[in-house]
Design a protein around this motif. Structure first.
Motif: not given
Length: 480
Positions: A85-91, A218-230
């Motif tokens: 929910s509230d996807i527009d707040k997590r971008n 937050l809907g951060q691109a860092q979520t994917f970067l942390s995954c790539l680093i792992a």
């Protein structure tokens, strides 16, 4: 000194020689479970103490709980985070990227880094980060009323949940891979009671690791970067060096500071890693220059210089730059400004650069007589931590990439005990400092010196960095 081949740390010979007096694999497994249990318990004890302190100064219990890391995490999920929910707040990343992307479609001659345009949040990624948007249908990249398209927001949310889960799963695998390296048995211990308990504890600890959850919220691109680093660390452990380099190369397209890993791989002669990383960076760089032109890259480099000189005073900037800006009262630590940075301060600029050079020097220098000695996953993790700490702006969610490093370093730390009997306490303090948060910055920044407590993630990262450096030095010494 005999030159060793690239591979895992030279712990097996030390175990065979009895350097650490371990009687069996089971004893190591029990110690891992004990450390995980104590670390998890201390995390919640610290949160309980935080709540007690806030209640004493007059806050109600509910708001005090919500100001702690576990309270904030549970609140996020309960209030609909899991349901999207509230996807527009997590971008937090995607809206500035889409605004810059749409601006380039409207006027290809306009700079992507027009920070004051309509007072919108500043776009701080390189032009290469926008290449991903070219792969999407035009209707999904449209913006209506400063909100991203609902369908795109939903897909990004689902993919973020997957990346979040993969990061947790990979952290678990990293711990198990490390334990397997110290095992004299060939059979897996995953299905034993200790293995199941270990997995459960890792899931709990990961789920309550605040920087990773904050990135997702937050809907951060860092979520994917942390995954790539792992995944990069896991691939390096498994010997898939080219794949590991590709993962880091993809991170570089969004955050060029990871390019220091290219310098490291060249210096330490990690050819396959260099090949994977350089291939992605060169291809992405060439495509972005062709798509967005040299001028936008020049503007981006100018922006990086400005960030490096000024930085951010906002409390969530867990770096030396943020600490100095707040300590010298250079900027507002309580508010984030969409289109400006901290005021230019010569002392802050000088010390930020000096600290960054020291951290990078310690990370890149092997401190042995041969550049190819002990080039293993531990060395890779040191550079990743060092690059993050050396950045002038390191938001709290950037520390999400440390979760797999904590997991991967746990077994080595238990076995080698770099600081003797106090090793467990030092490692636990590092984890808790990085994993926790107190969402009451006004309490910290009434007085500049008290604000040092608010930089706990940065200090926790420094402690982890020192632990890894000492482990590497011990490995070099034992492998000589």
């Amino acid at each position: 000194m005999t030159t060793k081949q690239s591979g895992p740390p030279a712990l097996a010979p030390m175990l065979q020689n009895g350097a650490f007096h371990l009687s069996s694999k089971l004893s190591v497994n029990r110690q891992v479970v004990l450390w995980l249990t104590v670390g998890c318990a201390l995390y919640f004890i610290v949160a309980f103490i935080q709540v007690g302190g806030q209640v004493v100064i007059g806050e109600d219990v509910q708001s005090s709980v919500h100001a702690t890391a576990p309270g904030a995490i549970v609140r996020e999920w309960v209030e609909g985070l899991a349901l999207g929910s509230d996807i527009d707040k997590r971008n937090d990343s995607w809206l500035p990227m889409l605004m810059a992307y749409n601006a380039s479609l409207e006027d290809s001659m306009r700079s992507l880094y027009d920070l004051t345009r309509r007072g919108l949040e500043k776009f701080q990624y390189p032009p290469s980060s926008l290449l991903l948007l070219d792969l999407l249908p035009r209707e999904l990249t449209s913006i209506e009323g400063e909100k991203i398209h609902a369908t795109l927001g939903y897909y990004l949310w689902v993919l973020s949940l997957i990346a979040f889960s993969v990061t947790i799963g990979t952290s678990w695998l990293l711990l198990e891979v490390q334990l397997a390296r110290f095992s004299t048995r060939r059979s897996s211990s995953l299905l034993t009671p200790l293995g199941v308990l270990r997995g459960l504890l890792i899931i709990i600890i990961s789920f309550f690791y605040y920087p990773l959850l904050k990135s997702l919220a937050l809907g951060q691109a860092q979520t994917f970067l942390s995954c790539l680093i792992a995944l990069a660390i896991l691939a390096y452990f498994l010997g898939w060096r080219t794949c590991s380099g590709i993962c880091i190369g993809l991170c570089c397209l969004f955050k060029p500071q990871y390019g220091w890993l290219l310098v490291w791989s060249l210096y330490r002669r990690q050819r396959r890693f260099t090949l994977g990383l350089a291939s992605v960076v060169l291809l992405g760089g060439a495509l972005s220059v062709a798509r967005y032109g040299h001028a936008n890259w020049a503007s981006y480099l100018e922006l990086l210089g400005r960030i490096g000189r000024q930085g951010e005073a906002f409390w969530a900037n867990q770096s030396m730059n943020g600490l100095l800006n707040r300590l010298l009262e250079n900027g507002d630590p309580l508010h984030f400004f969409n289109s400006s940075y901290a005021p230019l301060h010569p002392t802050v600029s000088f010390l930020t650069i000096a600290c960054s050079l020291i951290l990078l020097g310690l990370a890149l220098r092997p401190w042995s007589s041969n550049r190819t000695d002990s080039v293993g996953p531990l060395d890779l993790m040191i550079v990743i931590v060092g690059v993050t700490l050396a950045s002038p702006v390191a938001w709290e969610h950037h520390y999400g990439a440390f979760l797999p490093i904590f997991a991967a370093a746990l077994a080595s730390t238990i076995i080698m005990r770099p600081f003797g009997r106090v090793t467990s306490g030092i490692f636990a303090c590092s984890y808790i400092a990085c994993a926790s948060v107190l969402l009451r910055p006004r309490l910290f920044y009434k007085f500049p010196l008290l604000g040092l407590v608010g930089s706990h993630m940065f200090f926790g990262g420094l402690v982890l960095f020192v632990v890894l450096l000492v482990l590497r030095q011990m490995d070099n010494r034992e492998g000589a």
